[in-house]
Design an enzyme around this catalytic site. Structure first.
Site, mmCIF file in Angstrom:
data_model
loop_
_atom_site.group_PDB
_atom_site.id
_atom_site.type_symbol
_atom_site.label_atom_id
_atom_site.label_comp_id
_atom_site.label_asym_id
_atom_site.label_seq_id
_atom_site.Cartn_x
_atom_site.Cartn_y
_atom_site.Cartn_z
ATOM 1 C CD GLU A 128 31.287 73.648 20.965
ATOM 2 O OE1 GLU A 128 32.225 72.791 21.495
ATOM 3 O OE2 GLU A 128 30.271 74.445 21.866
ATOM 4 C CD GLU B 250 38.593 72.986 23.190
ATOM 5 O OE1 GLU B 250 37.617 72.952 22.518
ATOM 6 O OE2 GLU B 250 38.622 71.957 24.303
#
Length: 260
Positions: free
Chosen positions: A242, A152
């Site tokens: 996030e 990621e």
């Protein structure tokens, strides 16, 4: 659900069609709303997908409203500590995330053969809460692998409230003239005995928008450091927030990924 108005004279309909500038065309798209933690749906004629992705706050509430390739968090009451993982990652994406794929995405692309992968993204922040505004790229040895991928890369455009990336700070890098703090860590899903590497580029100068950001060059920096492997595939490009605390009002105004 979109409302369809019938019976307009053809001439008037034609005038309306040609009076809408391209930048405002998304206003005619269906308005989609959801408070489902794992809501995932196609937008922009299937070219992108929207996900609510509340993966770490079962008792929390997060709602979004999406119109084409833009969305806003209309409700978000998370209260997660900033020294742990976020509550959610509401985002738009191109490519495949688990088994939910966008149409004609130009992905996956093998890392050592990556062609054009650029993005334009315009977002709006809020002045409270704890969150980041971040791109999220997922890589795996298997194209379109329908589970957690092996690697990621995150690119934080901005952040507030004290969160920091997973792992340790590795130093500072400069890519295409932009300075980033570089972080690297390994995350683990103990319930499935799965781990993956996460590489995070945190902009030194915070912004809410990027234009023609070359994600291929970001990926090349990570592969040069042997964090991401040349034989892996880029499976998706995601853009969102996030959220650890609060989050209501965070908004994506426009998002485009160019793979051709």
């Amino acid at each position: 659900m979109a409302k369809v108005i019938r019976g307009l004279p053809a001439l008037l309909a034609l005038a309306i069609t040609f009076s809408i500038p391209p930048a405002e065309a998304a206003a005619a798209a269906p308005v989609m709303t959801s408070c489902d933690n794992f809501y995932n749906a196609a937008v922009s004629d299937g070219r992108y997908r929207i996900q609510n992705n509340v993966w770490n706050d079962v008792g929390g509430t997060q709602c979004l409203r999406a119109t084409g390739a833009r969305f806003e968090l209309t409700r978000s009451n998370h209260r997660k500590p900033v020294n742990g993982p976020p509550a959610s990652y509401a985002s738009l994406y191109k490519g495949c995330h688990y088994r939910a794929c966008s149409a004609a995405s130009g992905l996956p692309q093998r890392v050592d053969r990556m062609q054009r992968v650029r993005t334009d993204w315009n977002s709006s922040n809020v002045t409270s809460g704890a969150y980041n505004t971040s791109l999220d790229l997922w890589f795996d040895p298997r194209p379109n692998f329908a589970s957690i991928n092996a690697g990621e890369i995150m690119v934080w455009l901005n952040h507030r409230g004290g969160p920091q990336p997973a792992g340790s700070r590795m130093g500072q890098v400069r890519i295409d003239g932009t300075a980033y703090d570089l972080w690297k860590g390994v995350l683990r899903d103990s319930s499935r005995n799965i781990s993956w590497v996460v590489v995070t580029y945190v902009r030194k100068t915070q912004v809410t928008a990027v234009a023609q950001l070359d994600l291929r060059n970001v990926t090349r920096d990570a592969t040069r450091r042997n964090y991401i492997k040349n034989g892996w595939y880029l499976n998706s490009v995601q853009a969102g927030f996030e959220v650890w605390q609060g989050g209501k009002g965070l908004r994506t105004n426009s998002f485009h990924v160019y793979t051709r």
